[in-house]
Design an enzyme around this catalytic site. Structure first.
Site, short mmCIF file in Angstrom:
data_model
loop_
_atom_site.label_atom_id
_atom_site.label_comp_id
_atom_site.label_asym_id
_atom_site.label_seq_id
_atom_site.Cartn_x
_atom_site.Cartn_y
_atom_site.Cartn_z
N HIS A 156 -16.04 -14.78 -20.46
CA HIS A 156 -14.77 -14.21 -20.93
C HIS A 156 -14.29 -13.06 -20.04
O HIS A 156 -13.11 -12.69 -20.11
CB HIS A 156 -14.93 -13.71 -22.36
CG HIS A 156 -15.07 -14.81 -23.36
ND1 HIS A 156 -14.04 -15.21 -24.19
CD2 HIS A 156 -16.12 -15.62 -23.66
CE1 HIS A 156 -14.45 -16.21 -24.96
NE2 HIS A 156 -15.70 -16.47 -24.66
N ASP A 364 -9.22 -7.21 -16.24
CA ASP A 364 -9.47 -7.85 -17.53
C ASP A 364 -9.64 -9.34 -17.35
O ASP A 364 -8.94 -9.95 -16.52
CB ASP A 364 -8.31 -7.58 -18.50
CG ASP A 364 -8.78 -7.36 -19.93
OD1 ASP A 364 -9.90 -7.81 -20.26
OD2 ASP A 364 -8.04 -6.73 -20.72
#
Length: 487
Positions: A156, A364
């Site tokens: 992720h 991110d």
């Protein structure tokens, strides 16, 4: 139907309010209808190994099976190796990495314990889906216990370039454990490319197809599967009658005020000091926009025991006080800084009421707040998403105002542009963004990954697994004998 077994470091508690974004949100959204078994840590910490006990509860069609960590495991596995070694390295912050042998041993120990607990619960036909950086070696631990099922892994967070990873102690050894998975999924094409480069340039492997690498006689499938949200569910949350009343009340109270909103975990990767400084630059550089503008920043607590997180909390408290002291008045607080978790229902309302969604991380993996902000908007009068080009979401959400979060002036200018943007342009941008958010929603994310994982079953790996020097066991032989594991 084949049962889906999801494994992650943390399992969300049933009915618990979740802060926006993150692994728990996308998994909850994706598993709501699919069901299956979800296994991981329950967030509790016990004194010693003898206090560890697993519990199982039913949540809709999903069984949640959890266990606690010991104080030592939490210190070494979670705070130590996972979040003081892997997290900063994967977010390009080698300067914040703190490696110790004790933490590395704790990381291996907890992954082995997860495998010990999970393996007896598995069925021969289960599809196993392991999530994120805490559990990189779990596939290898399961294989060592004779598990021959298809096992996929999804990262992720970002996968950095080889130039960064090579500076991390023991990362080559850790990366080789990824070869025991059948499929590895990444958020972006950049992460996918970095992984393939690392395998080929640093480990001596080769890329034999666009989505296949080979190393040590093993072939591994890799792919890009952008994480998404439950778009219709979140849009309904933002547009329900109670939410509409709250928005109308806000508009009556602040008829001429525009809101920008940011929602992040309190983490150095999220670019929060840079965001505050950009907002300060907006207030200082464009006095005519000063009074109508308020920034609401939700920064939910995380990893409060680590020095890097304590430092950034103090920095943000000082910056918010400085900005409000310099520009605020009796009837206006320009920066509303909220350091606590807020429910998704409440956030949905505020997303819809805000002219600007300010999502500006320094790095991110994806950032679901960007997608939630888009889903929450009124399509007849939508707000403007300002998005860091270093968030994984930027690869897809090109109609946002993309900014370099390190450039304070660029971000301030983007806020000014969003304030002045005519409604026709806002509608056109939102329509395009909404189309992309729907295309890569939570359901499609799960289905596309599982479809690829099942395809691996159609052509099982016949490569060799080295068990010890001079002793080789064929993986196909292990699968032929796997029935003994589950008796």
């Amino acid at each position: 139907m084949t049962r889906l077994v999801v494994v992650s470091n943390r399992v969300a508690a049933p009915g618990a309010g979740q802060a926006s974004g993150g692994l728990a949100v996308c998994l909850l959204d994706a598993m709501r209808d699919r069901g299956g078994l979800w296994f991981g840590w329950n967030g509790e910490i016990v004194a010693q190994d003898s206090d560890i006990a697993t519990t199982s509860v039913q949540h809709g069609r999903c069984t949640l099976m959890t266990m606690p960590l010991t104080e030592r495991d939490h210190r070494e596995f979670y705070l130590g190796f996972s979040n003081e070694v892997l997290w900063p390295i994967h977010h390009y912050r080698l300067d914040l990495s703190r490696f110790t042998l004790e933490a590395a041993e704790g990381y291996r120990r907890v992954n082995a314990r997860f495998a010990d607990v999970l393996a007896p619960e598995l069925r021969r036909t289960d599809l196993i889906w392991v999530h994120d950086y805490h559990l990189i070696p779990l596939g290898a631990e399961l294989r060592a216990r004779g598990v021959g099922n298809q096992i996929g892994f999804f990262l992720h967070i970002p996968f950095p370039p080889p130039e960064i990873l090579t500076a991390a102690p023991e990362y080559e050894r850790l990366a080789r454990t990824l070869l025991d998975y059948d499929l590895i999924g990444f958020q972006t094409t950049g992460d996918h490319a970095n992984f393939c480069r690392f395998v080929c340039e640093e480990l001596g492997g080769e890329r034999i197809a666009p989505d296949t690498v080979r190393l040590d006689g093993k072939s591994l499938q890799v792919g890009v599967y952008p994480v998404g949200i439950d778009v219709d569910g979140f849009a309904a949350m933002a547009a329900n009658p109670e939410a509409a009343q709250k928005i109308q009340k806000t508009e009556r109270r602040d008829r001429k005020r525009l809101y920008a909103i940011g929602v992040d975990r309190l983490d150095y990767s999220k670019g929060l000091p840079e965001k505050f400084l950009a907002f300060e630059r907006l207030l200082a550089s464009y006095p005519e926009d000063r009074r109508p503008m308020t920034l609401i920043q939700v920064a939910s607590p995380t990893r409060d025991d680590l020095d890097a997180y304590i430092d950034i909390r103090h920095e943000l408290e000082a910056l918010s006080g400085k900005i409000n002291g310099k520009f605020g008045g009796f009837d206006w607080t320009p920066l509303r800084y909220i350091h606590r978790s807020v429910s998704r229902e409440t956030l949905a309302v505020h997303y819809r009421a805000s002219r600007i969604g300010l999502v500006t991380p320094l790095r991110d993996g994806m950032n679901l707040v960007a997608k939630e902000y888009v889903a929450a908007q009124d399509e007849a009068d939508p707000g403007v998403l300002i998005l860091s080009r270093f968030a994984g979401a930027a690869e897809d959400l090109q109609e946002a105002l993309l900014v370099n979060p390190y450039d304070i002036d660029e971000t301030a200018h983007a806020m000014r542009r969003a304030i002045e943007m005519p409604v026709d342009e806002r509608i056109a941008r939102h329509r395009a963004l909404m189309k992309r958010v729907r295309q890569h929603d939570a359901c499609n994310w799960m289905l596309s990954f599982l479809r690829a994982l099942r395809a691996c079953r159609g052509s099982p790996r016949v490569t060799l697994k080295r068990a010890a020097p001079g002793h080789v066991i064929a993986l196909t032989e292990r699968r032929q004998n796997r029935s003994t594991v589950f008796q």
